[in-house]
Design an enzyme around this catalytic site. Structure first.
Site, PDB file in Angstrom:
ATOM      1  N   CYS A  17      51.299  36.353  47.392  1.00  0.00           N
ATOM      2  CA  CYS A  17      51.780  35.988  46.055  1.00  0.00           C
ATOM      3  C   CYS A  17      53.154  36.610  45.787  1.00  0.00           C
ATOM      4  O   CYS A  17      53.353  37.815  45.966  1.00  0.00           O
ATOM      5  CB  CYS A  17      50.793  36.444  44.991  1.00  0.00           C
ATOM      6  SG  CYS A  17      49.178  35.653  45.107  1.00  0.00           S
ATOM      7  N   GLY A  60      44.795  44.164  46.358  1.00  0.00           N
ATOM      8  CA  GLY A  60      44.459  43.294  47.436  1.00  0.00           C
ATOM      9  C   GLY A  60      43.378  42.274  47.107  1.00  0.00           C
ATOM     10  O   GLY A  60      43.161  41.900  45.976  1.00  0.00           O
ATOM     11  N   CYS A 247      43.585  48.041  27.660  1.00  0.00           N
ATOM     12  CA  CYS A 247      44.226  49.303  28.022  1.00  0.00           C
ATOM     13  C   CYS A 247      45.714  49.288  27.736  1.00  0.00           C
ATOM     14  O   CYS A 247      46.315  50.342  27.503  1.00  0.00           O
ATOM     15  CB  CYS A 247      43.960  49.633  29.487  1.00  0.00           C
ATOM     16  SG  CYS A 247      44.802  48.583  30.687  1.00  0.00           S
ATOM     17  N   ASP A 269      46.265  51.320  38.333  1.00  0.00           N
ATOM     18  CA  ASP A 269      46.695  50.555  39.502  1.00  0.00           C
ATOM     19  C   ASP A 269      48.128  50.064  39.385  1.00  0.00           C
ATOM     20  O   ASP A 269      48.682  49.534  40.357  1.00  0.00           O
ATOM     21  CB  ASP A 269      45.733  49.404  39.822  1.00  0.00           C
ATOM     22  CG  ASP A 269      45.569  48.416  38.701  1.00  0.00           C
ATOM     23  OD1 ASP A 269      45.896  48.745  37.547  1.00  0.00           O
ATOM     24  OD2 ASP A 269      45.080  47.305  38.963  1.00  0.00           O
ATOM     25  N   CYS A 310      59.596  52.721  18.484  1.00  0.00           N
ATOM     26  CA  CYS A 310      58.205  52.477  18.103  1.00  0.00           C
ATOM     27  C   CYS A 310      57.777  53.273  16.873  1.00  0.00           C
ATOM     28  O   CYS A 310      56.849  52.870  16.161  1.00  0.00           O
ATOM     29  CB  CYS A 310      57.271  52.824  19.257  1.00  0.00           C
ATOM     30  SG  CYS A 310      57.510  51.814  20.735  1.00  0.00           S
ATOM     31  N   CYS A 319      49.971  47.813  18.680  1.00  0.00           N
ATOM     32  CA  CYS A 319      50.701  47.727  19.940  1.00  0.00           C
ATOM     33  C   CYS A 319      50.630  49.023  20.749  1.00  0.00           C
ATOM     34  O   CYS A 319      50.481  48.997  21.968  1.00  0.00           O
ATOM     35  CB  CYS A 319      52.154  47.375  19.662  1.00  0.00           C
ATOM     36  SG  CYS A 319      53.163  47.195  21.146  1.00  0.00           S
TER      37      CYS A 319
END
Length: 374
Positions: A17, A60, A247, A269, A310, A319
């Protein structure tokens, strides 16, 4: 609740990809997670005693470990689970290897399957190709049919990128009407070159906001809503008073850990790099890893280092500065949220309707409480 993103084959995949973010820098052989590491991971996380404990198998492409690997994983979970402890398995796949055997295994063990489909073929295939350059949409939809026929619970995950960002209506119609999906997730694609330029397939400022807004209009217009869009549902529940589940929009980066094939543990990740390595599950307990200085620093990076803009934002409560993956140094040296314009656009248009939905839920909760007391 404890969530472990388990990567039994690391970044090994049967697709090439274009937009894949996951290229770990951990080195070492690209092998399947060993029996010793699988046992150590299962035993140590279940020993913490949190219920439910969720093993989310990812890559993967995690099917490359073979179905027998997961039969063994399930046996170890049954061996080490404490009395009354709920163990949940989830599985994220591109679908290329899914057949009747895989679908039957998932159905037998109540595995929640996440299948990646980015819309119809002209939206999916340009970036999700095999090493030979062939598109993968036909294989992914064949996997969808096999999983549904076996009675599996299946979510569809759609990455929003250059090939589908201008087609929210077609993407939503394909996923919900053509395929009949009832649970969807949408993930923005933003990647940078080593020189710090945005990759051509990435979203440009404003594009994700327009996509989300159009998507929300389609979703909210349904009089009898049967489709769950994870981000929208999470925002409604947050406005109704529940903790944020997504998350990317949590106050702290603390929702899960990643265990690589060699036992290395990372906080996310998106950040599988030597700098973020917390330790080894073969050598340390989950509590020790989570208490490490690197884990604490990562967990607290949002409140301590969030972009300066922010602080005064009226939508910070929802947010929470977004995902740190999308932070980049600005001209002043301070962090900037690459997707800030997008989220401002989305909230400005859609927050009033989200708040109406949240109020309706609060009223229903109150009615249930009254009935429960009577």
């Amino acid at each position: 609740m404890s969530t472990i993103l388990a990567k039994p084959v690391g970044d090994r995949c049967n697709l090439s990809c274009t937009h894949c973010f996951y290229h770990p820098e951990i080195g070492g052989p690209r092998a399947v997670m060993s029996e010793a590491t699988l046992t150590a991971m299962t035993r140590s996380f279940l020993a913490v005693g949190e219920s439910p404990t969720i093993f989310a198998w990812q890559g993967g492409e995690p099917t490359l470990a073979g179905v027998e690997f997961y039969r063994r994983a399930r046996a170890l979970q049954q061996q080490y689970a404490q009395p009354g402890q709920e163990v949940i398995n989830a599985f994220q796949t591109n679908g290329l290897l899914i057949d009747e055997q895989w679908a039957g295994f998932f159905a037998e063990h109540n595995v929640l399957v996440g299948l990646s489909i980015d819309g119809p073929p002209d939206c999916h295939d340009p970036l999700r190709r095999t090493a030979a350059g062939d598109g993968s949409h036909a294989a992914a939809t064949a996997a969808w049919r096999a999983l549904r026929q076996a009675g599996c619970a299946v979510n569809l995950l759609c990455v929003v990128h250059s090939a589908n960002r201008d087609h929210p209506e077609q993407v939503y119609a394909h996923l919900t009407k053509d395929l009949g999906a009832d649970y969807l997730q949408f993930i923005p694609c933003v990647e940078w070159t080593p020189e710090g330029r945005v990759e051509p397939y990435s979203l440009r400022p404003g594009e994700y906001g327009r996509f989300l807004t159009a998507l929300f209009d389609l979703w909210a217009a349904e009089t009898e809503r049967s489709v769950s869009v994870k981000l929208f549902d999470d925002l409604v529940l947050r406005l109704a008073g529940k903790p944020m589940r997504d998350c990317m929009h949590r106050e702290l980066c603390d929702s899960h850990v990643v265990v690589e094939a060699d036992g290395s543990v990372y906080p996310c990740d998106f950040f599988v790099t030597p700098h973020h390595r917390l330790g080894d599950i073969n050598e340390s307990t989950p509590d020790e890893l989570r208490a490490s200085p690197r884990a604490r620093a990562f967990r607290e990076r949002k409140p301590k280092h969030r972009p300066a803009a922010c602080a005064a934002c009226e939508h910070l409560d929802l947010c929470q500065s977004g995902c740190c993956k999308f932070w980049s140094p600005g001209d002043s040296g301070e962090f900037e949220q690459y997707l800030c314009e997008d989220m401002l656009c989305f909230f400005a248009r859609c927050r009033p309707r989200l708040e109406q939905m949240a109020e309706a839920i609060r009223r229903r909760w109150q009615e249930w409480r009254v009935r429960a007391r009577s």
